[in-house]
Scaffold this motif. Structure first.
Motif, mmCIF file in Angstrom:
data_model
loop_
_atom_site.group_PDB
_atom_site.id
_atom_site.type_symbol
_atom_site.label_atom_id
_atom_site.label_comp_id
_atom_site.label_asym_id
_atom_site.label_seq_id
_atom_site.Cartn_x
_atom_site.Cartn_y
_atom_site.Cartn_z
ATOM 1 N N ILE A 416 0.854 -1.183 0.000
ATOM 2 C CA ILE A 416 0.000 0.000 0.000
ATOM 3 C C ILE A 416 0.892 1.235 0.000
ATOM 4 O O ILE A 416 1.800 1.354 0.828
ATOM 5 N N SER A 417 0.668 2.153 -0.923
ATOM 6 C CA SER A 417 1.322 3.462 -0.930
ATOM 7 C C SER A 417 0.257 4.545 -0.902
ATOM 8 O O SER A 417 -0.723 4.474 -1.659
ATOM 9 N N ILE A 418 0.451 5.538 -0.025
ATOM 10 C CA ILE A 418 -0.552 6.600 0.144
ATOM 11 C C ILE A 418 0.155 7.922 0.400
ATOM 12 O O ILE A 418 1.134 7.991 1.144
ATOM 13 N N VAL A 419 -0.383 8.986 -0.210
ATOM 14 C CA VAL A 419 0.002 10.367 0.097
ATOM 15 C C VAL A 419 -1.283 11.138 0.356
ATOM 16 O O VAL A 419 -2.224 11.053 -0.437
ATOM 17 N N ASP A 420 -1.352 11.865 1.489
ATOM 18 C CA ASP A 420 -2.585 12.598 1.770
ATOM 19 C C ASP A 420 -2.445 14.088 1.441
ATOM 20 O O ASP A 420 -1.370 14.571 1.060
ATOM 21 N N ALA A 421 -3.534 14.835 1.608
ATOM 22 C CA ALA A 421 -3.575 16.242 1.200
ATOM 23 C C ALA A 421 -2.740 17.143 2.101
ATOM 24 O O ALA A 421 -2.449 18.281 1.732
ATOM 25 N N ASN A 422 -2.345 16.648 3.272
ATOM 26 C CA ASN A 422 -1.551 17.443 4.211
ATOM 27 C C ASN A 422 -0.059 17.121 4.148
ATOM 28 O O ASN A 422 0.704 17.578 4.997
ATOM 29 N N GLY A 423 0.337 16.316 3.161
ATOM 30 C CA GLY A 423 1.754 16.011 3.000
ATOM 31 C C GLY A 423 2.243 14.804 3.763
ATOM 32 O O GLY A 423 3.427 14.480 3.714
ATOM 33 N N ASN A 424 1.337 14.104 4.490
ATOM 34 C CA ASN A 424 1.727 12.846 5.117
ATOM 35 C C ASN A 424 1.752 11.754 4.057
ATOM 36 O O ASN A 424 0.982 11.779 3.098
ATOM 37 N N ALA A 425 2.627 10.781 4.258
ATOM 38 C CA ALA A 425 2.738 9.700 3.279
ATOM 39 C C ALA A 425 3.175 8.436 3.983
ATOM 40 O O ALA A 425 3.740 8.468 5.089
ATOM 41 N N LEU A 426 2.938 7.309 3.335
ATOM 42 C CA LEU A 426 3.403 6.045 3.893
ATOM 43 C C LEU A 426 3.637 5.038 2.785
ATOM 44 O O LEU A 426 3.123 5.151 1.675
ATOM 45 N N ALA A 427 4.442 4.059 3.133
ATOM 46 C CA ALA A 427 4.614 2.843 2.350
ATOM 47 C C ALA A 427 4.458 1.703 3.344
ATOM 48 O O ALA A 427 5.189 1.641 4.336
ATOM 49 N N MET A 428 3.498 0.825 3.114
ATOM 50 C CA MET A 428 3.252 -0.283 4.032
ATOM 51 C C MET A 428 3.162 -1.580 3.250
ATOM 52 O O MET A 428 2.351 -1.718 2.338
ATOM 53 N N THR A 429 3.999 -2.526 3.620
ATOM 54 C CA THR A 429 3.951 -3.860 3.030
ATOM 55 C C THR A 429 3.448 -4.812 4.096
ATOM 56 O O THR A 429 3.889 -4.784 5.244
ATOM 57 N N THR A 430 2.487 -5.651 3.713
ATOM 58 C CA THR A 430 1.699 -6.420 4.666
ATOM 59 C C THR A 430 1.541 -7.842 4.152
ATOM 60 O O THR A 430 1.502 -8.062 2.940
ATOM 61 N N THR A 431 1.458 -8.842 5.052
ATOM 62 C CA THR A 431 1.623 -10.212 4.597
ATOM 63 C C THR A 431 0.951 -11.232 5.496
ATOM 64 O O THR A 431 0.751 -10.978 6.689
ATOM 65 N N ILE A 432 0.588 -12.387 4.920
ATOM 66 C CA ILE A 432 0.358 -13.613 5.689
ATOM 67 C C ILE A 432 1.308 -14.715 5.193
ATOM 68 O O ILE A 432 1.168 -15.863 5.542
ATOM 69 N N GLU A 433 2.259 -14.363 4.377
ATOM 70 C CA GLU A 433 3.347 -15.184 3.822
ATOM 71 C C GLU A 433 2.901 -15.941 2.585
ATOM 72 O O GLU A 433 2.682 -15.311 1.570
ATOM 73 N N GLN A 434 2.761 -17.261 2.619
ATOM 74 C CA GLN A 434 2.383 -17.958 1.397
ATOM 75 C C GLN A 434 0.944 -17.628 1.018
ATOM 76 O O GLN A 434 0.169 -17.165 1.861
ATOM 77 N N ALA A 435 0.575 -17.842 -0.244
ATOM 78 C CA ALA A 435 -0.815 -17.621 -0.640
ATOM 79 C C ALA A 435 -1.736 -18.448 0.246
ATOM 80 O O ALA A 435 -1.571 -19.658 0.369
ATOM 81 N N PHE A 436 -2.673 -17.767 0.905
ATOM 82 C CA PHE A 436 -3.619 -18.352 1.849
ATOM 83 C C PHE A 436 -2.960 -18.816 3.150
ATOM 84 O O PHE A 436 -3.559 -19.551 3.928
ATOM 85 N N GLY A 437 -1.732 -18.368 3.401
ATOM 86 C CA GLY A 437 -1.091 -18.574 4.688
ATOM 87 C C GLY A 437 -1.013 -20.027 5.111
ATOM 88 O O GLY A 437 -0.673 -20.911 4.313
ATOM 89 N N SER A 438 -1.361 -20.281 6.373
ATOM 90 C CA SER A 438 -1.293 -21.637 6.937
ATOM 91 C C SER A 438 -2.485 -22.483 6.532
ATOM 92 O O SER A 438 -2.598 -23.643 6.947
ATOM 93 N N ARG A 439 -3.384 -21.920 5.741
ATOM 94 C CA ARG A 439 -4.627 -22.556 5.290
ATOM 95 C C ARG A 439 -5.587 -22.795 6.452
ATOM 96 O O ARG A 439 -6.437 -23.685 6.379
ATOM 97 N N LEU A 440 -5.473 -21.991 7.504
ATOM 98 C CA LEU A 440 -6.405 -22.058 8.627
ATOM 99 C C LEU A 440 -7.294 -20.820 8.599
ATOM 100 O O LEU A 440 -6.812 -19.698 8.705
#
Length: 602
Positions: A416-440
């Protein structure tokens, strides 16, 4: 602690190195590596235009998630507010890649300082380095370890986002979860990508709740366009909206999560206490001068992304000038230099990079690995022919002689990359690892259909904790430790560190590093806009073969690499890049044509 990017004077800048000693003998040679499998299967290639905006922009991996972030920004929310909304919707609509059952790295800019919030999963307190060693003393096969409770780390995403919201949020927490709750209750249409991944996955049907939720009675996945409602996730998110992260880490949800992990035939050792005591970490971001013009800020370990990426780019700087594109794609000369630099960087990664709360740092600072003198030494190892497999270097004094971690699979994420109207910004990478994770699939104790998937993040630890000489692997399993990651959320500034220029990142397992580095090279080495940089063919090496995205390079380029001694592997390299870059009139966003992401903004 938060830092101003220009205050970190580590731009490949350190003039000298600490003593380079290895008390237990010479560096261990990295075993020859094979090409890691693609983190997620390909779902085609859809050309995208790129998106120009004036005031703000949000880029995410699914249009419904991007829309949620866009509406939050329109309502006056901050970049962080929008990220919370995006992540909660991704839990629902892109369950294979990320969600509240996993972890994330967040790099945030508030207009003055860069902050790095670590929501990485942790190993349970009862885990030990033999977690993936069988009774016969041999390591498990990867898929054998993934499926079930053994692979599940203590999730960090919800608590990290809650902490970040306290620091950087503008709108009420409860309001940020409403888009996901509404979609969970009303349903969303299954996308072609989700359908294809459900169809291809060999293990998800083995979990009865997941089989009943994602598949029809005959075992086939729900078709594209099927409206899928997720009442269990809606109820869990309502509870989190009303009661904060305690609704996740305590009570019915926590009990259901621990029960699933510990009662599976491939059981893990997680306890309610592991969930209750989980804490996000605020770390010092790393910011490095690149090409003498840009400050590139990224995450320190336990992410290996920034250090490995900046080693590659720093070694390339030692070999300047950067070879130009050849008919719009990277040339054989560039690919030779890049993949040789990557071999050197991945050799260091395999030996030194792990959770800094558990392993010593070479030369007492991670920037010993990015010092100009050290990178020059490494660059001098690159000759006209491929080295094949590189050995790790000596970036700084180490009190322990670690073994290099053998190559093993690393899997998927979302960015996720975001820049807002007030000059704040972020880069966030997020995960459960393998596709569908542990399958639980955990219903949060609601008893309703659906829920969210639990991660398999512990398989990011080394399966083999020690080498034949008994030397420990830095990234071995230890109680409460965070596994090494390749996630590379990146913010780019001008040389002074005063003006934000871009937010970049990607999913892709161990190849995240290459995908993000490629995009930086495209934008700031070859002068492309974010969309064109993302569209460049993918390439890399993991200290083994040279890997090229299939059918994207001319045959002459492949033959030229082979003539230099490269073993070339042409394969799918399914990146999922998102990037937002500053322009003269605002922002320009790009999304990877290899996945479903889009950019929205005003």
């Amino acid at each position: 602690m938060p830092v101003r990017p220009h205050a970190l004077v580590i731009p490949f800048l350190l003039a000298g190195l600490s003593g380079c000693t290895h008390p237990d003998g010479p560096p261990n040679q990295t075993p020859p590596s094979q090409t890691p499998p693609a983190p997620e299967a390909s779902s085609g290639y859809t050309p995208k235009p790129g998106w120009a905006t004036e005031r703000f922009a949000v880029a995410a991996a699914n249009p419904l998630a991007t829309e949620a972030g866009y509406q939050i920004l329109k309502a006056g929310g901050s970049a962080l507010d929008a990220a919370v909304a995006v992540q909660m919707v991704l839990t629902l609509v892109e369950p294979q890649s990320s969600g509240i059952g996993g972890g994330a790295f967040l790099l945030h800019w508030d207009g003055e300082t860069v902050s790095a919030l670590d929501g990485r999963e942790t190993a349970p307190a009862a885990a030990n380095e033999n977690l993936f060693i069988k009774a016969d003393g041999k390591p498990m096969e990867f898929q054998e370890a993934v499926v079930g409770g053994r692979s599940v780390g203590v999730p960090g995403t919800v608590k990290m986002l809650e902490q970040a919201h306290r620091q950087y949020g503008r709108l009420p927490w409860r309001e940020l979860l409403q888009p996901a709750i509404r979609l969970a209750e009303e349903g969303f249409e299954i996308s072609p990508r989700l359908h294809g991944l459900l169809k291809a996955d060999p293990s998800l049907r083995g979990n009865p709740p997941a089989a009943a939720f994602y598949y029809q009675p005959d075992g086939s996945p729900w078709p594209v366009g099927h409206r899928l409602r997720n009442p269990a996730l809606g109820a869990v998110l309502k509870n989190i909206a009303d009661n904060g992260s305690d609704a996740f880490y305590r009570g019915a949800n926590a009990q259901a999560l621990v029960r699933q992990v510990t009662e599976h035939h491939n059981a893990g050792a997680m306890t309610l206490s592991d969930l209750e005591v989980y804490k996000p970490r605020q770390r010092d971001p790393l910011c490095n001068l690149w090409q003498k013009r840009y400050q590139v800020c990224g995450f320190p370990p336990p992410s290996s992304g920034h250090i490995t990426q900046m080693q590659i780019l720093g070694i390339l700087d030692q070999l300047s000038p950067l070879p130009a594109l050849d008919q719009g794609v990277p040339s054989a000369e560039f690919l030779h230099r890049y993949t040789e630099a990557a071999r050197l960087a991945y050799a260091d990664r395999a030996k030194y990079l792990a959770d800094p709360d558990f392993v010593p740092v070479p030369g007492r600072t991670w920037n010993s690995m990015l010092a100009p003198k050290y990178l020059k030494q490494r660059a001098e190892l690159i000759g006209p022919r491929s080295m094949g497999t590189a050995k790790p270097g000596d970036p700084g004094e180490m009190p322990i002689a670690f073994a290099s971690q053998p190559t093993q699979p690393e899997y998927g994420t979302s960015h996720i990359s975001i820049v807002d109207a007030n000059g704040n910004a972020l880069a966030m990478t997020t995960t459960i690892e393998q596709a569908f994770g542990s399958r639980l699939l955990n219903d949060g104790g609601t008893g309703l259909p659906g829920g969210y998937l639990l991660n398999n993040e512990l398989t990011d630890f080394a399966f083999e904790p020690r080498d034949a000489q008994g030397r420990p692997v830095a990234n071995r399993v230890e109680p409460n430790k965070r596994p090494r990651s390749s996630m590379s959320p990146t913010l780019v500034f001008d040389a002074s560190g005063e003006q934000l220029l871009a937010s970049v990142g990607s999913p892709g397992g161990a190849a995240i590093i290459h995908f993000t580095a490629k995009t930086l090279l495209g934008m700031y080495g070859w002068g492309l806009d974010a969309q064109r940089a993302i569209e460049l063919p993918n390439f890399g090496s993991f200290n083994g073969p040279t890997v090229l995205e299939a059918e994207r390079f001319p045959p002459a380029t492949v033959e030229a690499l082979k003539a230099r001694g490269h073993e070339v592997n042409e394969t799918e390299m399914t990146s999922g890049l998102q990037a937002i870059q500053r322009t003269g009139s605002g922002w320009f966003g790009g999304a990877d044509p290899r996945r479903e992401g889009v950019v929205m903004g005003d």
